[in-house]
Design a protein around this motif. Structure first.
Motif, PDB file in Angstrom:
ATOM      1  N   LYS A 161       8.516  24.140   7.927  1.00  0.00           N
ATOM      2  CA  LYS A 161       7.636  23.000   7.651  1.00  0.00           C
ATOM      3  C   LYS A 161       6.444  23.423   6.804  1.00  0.00           C
ATOM      4  CE  LYS A 161       8.688  19.886  11.466  1.00  0.00           C
ATOM      5  NZ  LYS A 161      10.006  20.443  11.748  1.00  0.00           N
ATOM      6  N   PHE A 162       6.025  22.495   5.926  1.00  0.00           N
ATOM      7  CA  PHE A 162       4.818  22.704   5.137  1.00  0.00           C
ATOM      8  C   PHE A 162       3.589  22.416   6.001  1.00  0.00           C
ATOM      9  CE2 PHE A 162       8.018  21.645   1.861  1.00  0.00           C
ATOM     10  CZ  PHE A 162       7.871  22.759   1.044  1.00  0.00           C
ATOM     11  N   GLY A 163       2.442  22.754   5.469  1.00  0.00           N
ATOM     12  CA  GLY A 163       1.187  22.479   6.163  1.00  0.00           C
ATOM     13  C   GLY A 163       0.372  23.726   6.372  1.00  0.00           C
ATOM     14  N   LEU A 164      -0.924  23.540   6.469  1.00  0.00           N
ATOM     15  CA  LEU A 164      -1.820  24.649   6.756  1.00  0.00           C
ATOM     16  C   LEU A 164      -1.591  25.163   8.170  1.00  0.00           C
ATOM     17  CD1 LEU A 164      -5.278  23.411   5.429  1.00  0.00           C
ATOM     18  CD2 LEU A 164      -4.070  25.445   4.639  1.00  0.00           C
ATOM     19  N   SER A 165      -1.678  26.475   8.324  1.00  0.00           N
ATOM     20  CA  SER A 165      -1.728  27.039   9.666  1.00  0.00           C
ATOM     21  C   SER A 165      -3.031  26.603  10.321  1.00  0.00           C
ATOM     22  CB  SER A 165      -1.681  28.564   9.594  1.00  0.00           C
ATOM     23  OG  SER A 165      -2.107  29.132  10.817  1.00  0.00           O
ATOM     24  N   PRO A 166      -3.005  26.282  11.610  1.00  0.00           N
ATOM     25  CA  PRO A 166      -4.255  25.942  12.277  1.00  0.00           C
ATOM     26  C   PRO A 166      -5.342  27.000  12.085  1.00  0.00           C
ATOM     27  CG  PRO A 166      -2.404  25.373  13.684  1.00  0.00           C
ATOM     28  CD  PRO A 166      -1.830  26.110  12.505  1.00  0.00           C
ATOM     29  N   ASN A 167      -4.942  28.248  11.953  1.00  0.00           N
ATOM     30  CA  ASN A 167      -5.922  29.326  11.762  1.00  0.00           C
ATOM     31  C   ASN A 167      -6.658  29.223  10.432  1.00  0.00           C
ATOM     32  OD1 ASN A 167      -5.213  30.498  14.214  1.00  0.00           O
ATOM     33  ND2 ASN A 167      -3.637  31.776  13.279  1.00  0.00           N
ATOM     34  N   ASP A 168      -6.097  28.461   9.480  1.00  0.00           N
ATOM     35  CA  ASP A 168      -6.678  28.384   8.144  1.00  0.00           C
ATOM     36  C   ASP A 168      -7.433  27.087   7.884  1.00  0.00           C
ATOM     37  OD1 ASP A 168      -5.550  30.859   7.548  1.00  0.00           O
ATOM     38  OD2 ASP A 168      -3.687  29.948   6.798  1.00  0.00           O
ATOM     39  N   MET A 194      -2.206  14.985   9.141  1.00  0.00           N
ATOM     40  CA  MET A 194      -0.774  14.707   9.248  1.00  0.00           C
ATOM     41  C   MET A 194      -0.066  15.922   9.821  1.00  0.00           C
ATOM     42  SD  MET A 194       2.498  15.200   7.808  1.00  0.00           S
ATOM     43  CE  MET A 194       2.989  15.019   6.082  1.00  0.00           C
ATOM     44  N   THR A 195       0.949  15.670  10.622  1.00  0.00           N
ATOM     45  CA  THR A 195       1.818  16.754  11.079  1.00  0.00           C
ATOM     46  C   THR A 195       3.219  16.209  11.309  1.00  0.00           C
ATOM     47  OG1 THR A 195       1.863  18.718  12.487  1.00  0.00           O
ATOM     48  CG2 THR A 195       1.583  16.603  13.611  1.00  0.00           C
ATOM     49  N   MET A 196       4.149  17.159  11.422  1.00  0.00           N
ATOM     50  CA  MET A 196       5.537  16.831  11.753  1.00  0.00           C
ATOM     51  C   MET A 196       5.929  17.646  12.972  1.00  0.00           C
ATOM     52  SD  MET A 196       7.217  16.822   7.935  1.00  0.00           S
ATOM     53  CE  MET A 196       8.829  16.297   8.526  1.00  0.00           C
ATOM     54  N   ALA A 197       6.486  16.981  13.960  1.00  0.00           N
ATOM     55  CA  ALA A 197       6.942  17.663  15.170  1.00  0.00           C
ATOM     56  C   ALA A 197       8.357  18.196  14.966  1.00  0.00           C
ATOM     57  CB  ALA A 197       6.905  16.699  16.355  1.00  0.00           C
ATOM     58  N   PRO A 198       8.774  19.160  15.755  1.00  0.00           N
ATOM     59  CA  PRO A 198      10.166  19.622  15.686  1.00  0.00           C
ATOM     60  C   PRO A 198      11.123  18.476  16.005  1.00  0.00           C
ATOM     61  CG  PRO A 198       8.824  21.108  17.028  1.00  0.00           C
ATOM     62  CD  PRO A 198       7.993  19.887  16.758  1.00  0.00           C
ATOM     63  N   ILE A 231       0.874  -1.170   0.000  1.00  0.00           N
ATOM     64  CA  ILE A 231       0.000   0.000   0.000  1.00  0.00           C
ATOM     65  C   ILE A 231       0.912   1.220   0.000  1.00  0.00           C
ATOM     66  CG2 ILE A 231      -1.809   1.246   1.236  1.00  0.00           C
ATOM     67  CD1 ILE A 231      -2.532  -1.454   2.556  1.00  0.00           C
ATOM     68  N   TRP A 232       0.797   2.044  -1.021  1.00  0.00           N
ATOM     69  CA  TRP A 232       1.730   3.143  -1.227  1.00  0.00           C
ATOM     70  C   TRP A 232       1.146   4.461  -0.744  1.00  0.00           C
ATOM     71  CZ3 TRP A 232       6.625   2.920  -3.942  1.00  0.00           C
ATOM     72  CH2 TRP A 232       7.050   1.602  -4.159  1.00  0.00           C
ATOM     73  N   HIS A 233       1.969   5.172   0.015  1.00  0.00           N
ATOM     74  CA  HIS A 233       1.581   6.464   0.587  1.00  0.00           C
ATOM     75  C   HIS A 233       2.542   7.525   0.059  1.00  0.00           C
ATOM     76  CE1 HIS A 233      -0.807   4.576   3.985  1.00  0.00           C
ATOM     77  NE2 HIS A 233      -0.070   3.546   3.576  1.00  0.00           N
ATOM     78  N   PHE A 234       1.997   8.609  -0.462  1.00  0.00           N
ATOM     79  CA  PHE A 234       2.870   9.737  -0.808  1.00  0.00           C
ATOM     80  C   PHE A 234       2.911  10.660   0.394  1.00  0.00           C
ATOM     81  CE2 PHE A 234       4.444  13.640  -2.544  1.00  0.00           C
ATOM     82  CZ  PHE A 234       5.461  13.194  -3.370  1.00  0.00           C
ATOM     83  N   ILE A 235       4.087  10.786   1.016  1.00  0.00           N
ATOM     84  CA  ILE A 235       4.189  11.480   2.294  1.00  0.00           C
ATOM     85  C   ILE A 235       4.981  12.781   2.212  1.00  0.00           C
ATOM     86  CG2 ILE A 235       3.907   9.361   3.624  1.00  0.00           C
ATOM     87  CD1 ILE A 235       6.906   9.261   4.019  1.00  0.00           C
ATOM     88  N   GLY A 236       5.543  13.104   1.041  1.00  0.00           N
ATOM     89  CA  GLY A 236       6.313  14.337   0.909  1.00  0.00           C
ATOM     90  C   GLY A 236       5.477  15.482   0.384  1.00  0.00           C
ATOM     91  N   HIS A 237       6.090  16.658   0.350  1.00  0.00           N
ATOM     92  CA  HIS A 237       5.419  17.828  -0.222  1.00  0.00           C
ATOM     93  C   HIS A 237       5.144  17.555  -1.697  1.00  0.00           C
ATOM     94  CE1 HIS A 237       4.270  21.974  -0.750  1.00  0.00           C
ATOM     95  NE2 HIS A 237       5.125  22.096  -1.740  1.00  0.00           N
TER      96      HIS A 237
END
Length: 232
Positions: A137-144, A164-168, A78-84
């Motif tokens: 890091k990529f990703g939507l701001s929580p405000n958006d 999905m998220t990435m921690a420091p 099962i293939w997941h695309f996990i990058g930007h």
């Protein structure tokens, strides 16, 4: 079993013990947590070895590197695309990767929806949220997030099945706990609002350095690279 496969099996056994312990601490069932092997630094043969020892989920970060590997092994796991994901590369991913973990902007949602419609296919996505607020890091701001969900609610060919998220990157994985907890709270919030295209069941969070804390905070997919897959 080859030498490489034996080494992988031993690493998996060690990881399994750590996952089980984290599940026990959180009063969770082991089957709630799935391993994604992050294979961006290894070749197609290494992916074959992973599949041979029972790893089911393969995670790739870069389209150009993933395509030749997928050509060889795409029907086996099962293939997941996990990058930007660049918008102009979406056409290479839709139809090949059952899951996309990096939906982070409206233009990408529009393109994924368009590609899904062309294939008569619903694209399963994870909404990437930048809980930590790091500029790198990529990703939507929580405000958006809520505005994004409203803007995409009429897109019939994308389904937001997870977050999905990435921690420091930190030495003490406890420092990542609040990031993972924040993503879990967003899962609850979104589900309470009952968006038709966003029934969030999965949380993709936790990597080699912090997956145990991620499991304790509700991860259903952990993305493991260096602790599992050792590049030559």
């Amino acid at each position: 079993m080859t030498k490489e496969q034996q080494l992988l099996k031993e690493r998996l056994q060690s990881i399994e013990a750590r996952i089980q312990a984290a599940c026990d601490r959180a009063n969770r069932k082991r089957e709630e947590v799935k391993i994604i092997a992050v294979t961006k630094y290894v070749d197609a043969d290494a992916i074959g070895d992973l599949l041979a020892v029972g790893v089911e989920n393969i995670g790739e970060n870069r389209v150009q590197d993933a395509l030749p590997k997928h050509q060889l092994h795409g029907d086996k796991g099962i293939w997941h695309f996990i990058g930007h994901l660049q918008t102009n590369k979406a056409k290479e991913v839709v139809g090949r990767f059952p899951y996309i973990h990096s939906l982070d902007r409206l233009s990408l949602a529009q393109e994924l929806n368009r590609r899904g419609e062309a294939l008569d296919h619903v694209v399963k996505c994870f909404l990437q949220i930048n809980i930590s607020g790091e500029e790198t890091k990529f990703g939507l701001s929580p405000n958006d997030v809520l505005a994004f969900l409203r803007e995409t609610s009429n897109m019939k060919h994308i389904s937001i099945v997870g977050l999905m998220t990435m921690a420091p990157v930190v030495e003490n994985q406890e420092e990542a706990r609040q990031v993972f907890r924040g993503l879990y709270e967003w899962k609850q919030r979104i589900n309470e609002m009952a968006f038709p295209h966003a029934q969030v069941e999965e949380l993709s969070m936790g990597m080699s350095s912090d997956f145990e804390v991620a499991i304790e905070e509700g991860a259903t997919y952990i993305r493991l690279g260096s602790v599992l897959v050792k590049p030559e």
